[in-house]
Design an enzyme around this catalytic site. Structure first.
Site, PDB file in Angstrom:
ATOM      1  N   ASP A  53       0.822  -1.208   0.000  1.00 26.06           N
ATOM      2  CA  ASP A  53       0.000   0.000   0.000  1.00 26.06           C
ATOM      3  C   ASP A  53       0.854   1.255   0.000  1.00 26.06           C
ATOM      4  O   ASP A  53       0.523   2.249  -0.642  1.00 26.06           O
ATOM      5  CB  ASP A  53      -0.915   0.013   1.235  1.00 26.06           C
ATOM      6  CG  ASP A  53      -2.102  -0.913   1.068  1.00 26.06           C
ATOM      7  OD1 ASP A  53      -2.513  -1.155  -0.082  1.00 26.06           O
ATOM      8  OD2 ASP A  53      -2.620  -1.396   2.095  1.00 26.06           O
ATOM      9  N   ASN A 126      -4.953   8.741   1.938  1.00 27.01           N
ATOM     10  CA  ASN A 126      -5.390   8.153   3.214  1.00 27.01           C
ATOM     11  C   ASN A 126      -5.822   9.229   4.197  1.00 27.01           C
ATOM     12  O   ASN A 126      -6.897   9.188   4.750  1.00 27.01           O
ATOM     13  CB  ASN A 126      -4.239   7.394   3.890  1.00 27.01           C
ATOM     14  CG  ASN A 126      -4.081   5.969   3.399  1.00 27.01           C
ATOM     15  OD1 ASN A 126      -5.004   5.414   2.792  1.00 27.01           O
ATOM     16  ND2 ASN A 126      -2.931   5.383   3.658  1.00 27.01           N
ATOM     17  N   ALA A 167      -6.124   2.706   7.868  1.00 31.24           N
ATOM     18  CA  ALA A 167      -4.685   2.922   8.061  1.00 31.24           C
ATOM     19  C   ALA A 167      -4.440   3.571   9.432  1.00 31.24           C
ATOM     20  O   ALA A 167      -4.928   3.082  10.447  1.00 31.24           O
ATOM     21  CB  ALA A 167      -4.134   3.751   6.901  1.00 31.24           C
ATOM     22  N   ASN A 169      -5.677   6.054  10.888  1.00 35.88           N
ATOM     23  CA  ASN A 169      -6.935   6.365  11.564  1.00 35.88           C
ATOM     24  C   ASN A 169      -7.389   5.245  12.487  1.00 35.88           C
ATOM     25  O   ASN A 169      -7.820   5.479  13.612  1.00 35.88           O
ATOM     26  CB  ASN A 169      -8.005   6.655  10.509  1.00 35.88           C
ATOM     27  CG  ASN A 169      -9.396   6.788  11.096  1.00 35.88           C
ATOM     28  OD1 ASN A 169      -9.694   7.746  11.803  1.00 35.88           O
ATOM     29  ND2 ASN A 169     -10.248   5.794  10.835  1.00 35.88           N
TER      30      ASN A 169
HETATM   31  P1  NAP Z   1       4.427   2.420   6.739  1.00 31.47           P
HETATM   32  O1  NAP Z   1       4.775   3.039   8.039  1.00 31.47           O
HETATM   33  O2  NAP Z   1       5.334   1.447   6.100  1.00 31.47           O
HETATM   34  O3  NAP Z   1       2.950   1.789   6.743  1.00 31.47           O
HETATM   35  C1  NAP Z   1       2.162   1.540   7.824  1.00 31.47           C
HETATM   36  C2  NAP Z   1       1.193   0.409   7.454  1.00 31.47           C
HETATM   37  O4  NAP Z   1      -0.041   0.966   6.925  1.00 31.47           O
HETATM   38  C3  NAP Z   1       1.686  -0.557   6.382  1.00 31.47           C
HETATM   39  O5  NAP Z   1       1.403  -1.882   6.817  1.00 31.47           O
HETATM   40  C4  NAP Z   1       0.857  -0.186   5.164  1.00 31.47           C
HETATM   41  O6  NAP Z   1       0.677  -1.273   4.275  1.00 31.47           O
HETATM   42  C5  NAP Z   1      -0.447   0.170   5.821  1.00 31.47           C
HETATM   43  N1  NAP Z   1      -1.410   0.942   5.034  1.00 31.47           N
HETATM   44  C6  NAP Z   1      -1.201   1.989   4.199  1.00 31.47           C
HETATM   45  N2  NAP Z   1      -2.368   2.448   3.708  1.00 31.47           N
HETATM   46  C7  NAP Z   1      -3.338   1.654   4.220  1.00 31.47           C
HETATM   47  C8  NAP Z   1      -4.752   1.622   4.085  1.00 31.47           C
HETATM   48  N3  NAP Z   1      -5.411   2.510   3.335  1.00 31.47           N
HETATM   49  N4  NAP Z   1      -5.438   0.680   4.784  1.00 31.47           N
HETATM   50  C9  NAP Z   1      -4.805  -0.209   5.555  1.00 31.47           C
HETATM   51  N5  NAP Z   1      -3.471  -0.232   5.733  1.00 31.47           N
HETATM   52  C10 NAP Z   1      -2.749   0.700   5.068  1.00 31.47           C
HETATM   53  O7  NAP Z   1       4.155   3.631   5.734  1.00 31.47           O
HETATM   54  P2  NAP Z   1       3.723   3.530   4.214  1.00 31.47           P
HETATM   55  O8  NAP Z   1       3.758   2.108   3.758  1.00 31.47           O
HETATM   56  O9  NAP Z   1       4.476   4.592   3.505  1.00 31.47           O
HETATM   57  O10 NAP Z   1       2.179   3.971   4.289  1.00 31.47           O
HETATM   58  C11 NAP Z   1       1.801   5.267   4.634  1.00 31.47           C
HETATM   59  C12 NAP Z   1       0.649   5.157   5.585  1.00 31.47           C
HETATM   60  O11 NAP Z   1       1.069   4.551   6.798  1.00 31.47           O
HETATM   61  C13 NAP Z   1       0.077   6.478   6.038  1.00 31.47           C
HETATM   62  O12 NAP Z   1      -0.850   6.986   5.102  1.00 31.47           O
HETATM   63  C14 NAP Z   1      -0.547   6.133   7.375  1.00 31.47           C
HETATM   64  O13 NAP Z   1      -1.943   5.878   7.260  1.00 31.47           O
HETATM   65  C15 NAP Z   1       0.122   4.841   7.795  1.00 31.47           C
HETATM   66  N6  NAP Z   1       0.758   5.000   9.105  1.00 31.47           N
HETATM   67  C16 NAP Z   1       0.235   4.307  10.153  1.00 31.47           C
HETATM   68  C17 NAP Z   1       0.734   4.483  11.432  1.00 31.47           C
HETATM   69  C18 NAP Z   1       0.091   3.738  12.560  1.00 31.47           C
HETATM   70  O14 NAP Z   1      -0.816   2.929  12.300  1.00 31.47           O
HETATM   71  N7  NAP Z   1       0.479   3.979  13.802  1.00 31.47           N
HETATM   72  C19 NAP Z   1       1.801   5.351  11.648  1.00 31.47           C
HETATM   73  C20 NAP Z   1       2.337   6.040  10.558  1.00 31.47           C
HETATM   74  C21 NAP Z   1       1.797   5.846   9.292  1.00 31.47           C
HETATM   75  P3  NAP Z   1       1.885  -1.881   3.406  1.00 31.47           P
HETATM   76  O15 NAP Z   1       2.644  -2.752   4.346  1.00 31.47           O
HETATM   77  O16 NAP Z   1       1.160  -2.681   2.354  1.00 31.47           O
HETATM   78  O17 NAP Z   1       2.696  -0.744   2.856  1.00 31.47           O
END
Ligand code: NAP
Ligand code: MN
Length: 269
Positions: A53, A126, A167, A169
């Site tokens: 993603d 997102n 994600a 959220n």
């Molecule tokens: P990352 O830190 O590697 O990703 C965090 C996780 O979020 C990965 O497992 C990613 O999937 C997953 N993800 C991304 N979009 C999603 C969605 N729409 N629904 C469900 N899971 C989703 O960062 P990244 O891969 O560059 O992704 C950016 C996204 O990470 C941001 O938009 C944010 O939403 C999310 N994030 C989450 C947290 C948290 O949950 N505490 C913290 C920072 C960022 P993949 O493994 O397939 O890449």
């Protein structure tokens, strides 16, 4: 077969399994008379993104929200955006040639960030996050359309699209939203709720046509960080951030019935 001569952009992350899938895919596309663009062709017919993603999000940002449809081949963990797996390449090419697919359109968020000097726009598929740059509390005056809602105190707020609801959220305790709904979700990040400060502690859901306005309290203007889809943007002296759903579309190619809730169950239960 009417799909001959279509130009396909293939983008891959650097994982060995992605690179191998890219090599096989390009070969198969060429055998089927598609043109694989050497460098990204903004006038192409399709983007195929190989990775997770995160790669999907980065591809759309990097190529500036191209107008053509995009589909992802998942080599990451689960892949909410990524619809195909690497062993489905033949089936995918067969169906794409026949025109046997559907396009789901999603709208990103658009944040207009105004400093004392100028305004700039950023997009989020997102989410868009407004948070403190340091570890101190920030205070944000939050308005919906023209009416004042609250003075938020805490770490910050996250505004999510339905697509982004699963994600960051969701990690913050926000709700998972069925992507057939058009709305924005404002989720607090560590809201303070004491006799000194009062903030809503649950997510707030607002309709698609709302405008969310955030005015940082004067003393905190310099310590605000904006993040969209995992990328940080920092500006000094932010006076106002305005967030709404963009008219821009991201066109997701689906070559079978996309069952969002099956994906959600698979990932979270
Ligand atoms: P990352 O830190 O590697 O990703 C965090 C996780 O979020 C990965 O497992 C990613 O999937 C997953 N993800 C991304 N979009 C999603 C969605 N729409 N629904 C469900 N899971 C989703 O960062 P990244 O891969 O560059 O992704 C950016 C996204 O990470 C941001 O938009 C944010 O939403 C999310 N994030 C989450 C947290 C948290 O949950 N505490 C913290 C920072 C960022 P993949 O493994 O397939 O890449
Ligand atoms: Mn990732």
């Amino acid at each position: 077969m009417y799909s001959i001569n279509k130009i396909i952009n293939v983008v891959s992350n650097n994982k060995p399994v992605s690179k191998e899938t890219e090599r096989i895919l390009k070969h198969k596309l060429e055998k089927n008379n598609f043109t694989v663009a050497e460098n990204f062709d903004p006038n192409g017919d399709l983007v195929i993104c190989i990775g997770g993603d995160g790669s999907f999000l980065r591809t759309i940002h990097k190529f500036n929200f191209p107008d053509m449809p995009i589909i992802g081949i998942n080599t990451g963990h689960l892949g909410f955006f990524q619809d195909l797996s690497p062993h489905e390449l033949d089936e995918f090419i067969f169906k794409y040639r026949k025109g046997d697919y559907k396009i789901d359109e999603i709208h990103p968020l658009e944040a207009t960030i105004c400093t004392r000097n100028s305004c700039i726009e950023i997009l989020g598929i997102n989410e868009i996050i407004i948070r403190g740059y340091k570890s101190t509390t920030i205070h944000l005056n939050l308005s919906l359309d023209e009416s004042f809602l609250e003075k938020f105190s805490g770490d910050g707020i996250l505004v999510s699209t339905p697509t982004g609801s699963t994600a960051y959220n969701y990690s913050l305790g926000g709700s998972i939203v069925d992507p057939r709904l058009n709305m924005m979700q404002i989720t607090p990040i560590a809201p303070i709720n004491t006799v000194a400060y009062r903030s809503f502690t649950s997510s707030i859901i607002v309709p698609e046509y709302s405008t969310i306005k955030v005015h940082p309290e004067y003393a905190y203007e310099n310590s605000i960080l904006i993040a969209s889809d995992g990328t940080e943007h920092r500006y000094n002296s932010i006076v106002e951030v305005q967030i709404q759903l963009s008219e821009l579309k991201v066109k997701l190619l689906r070559f079978r019935e996309y069952n969002f809730w099956n994906k959600a169950k698979e990932k979270f239960l």
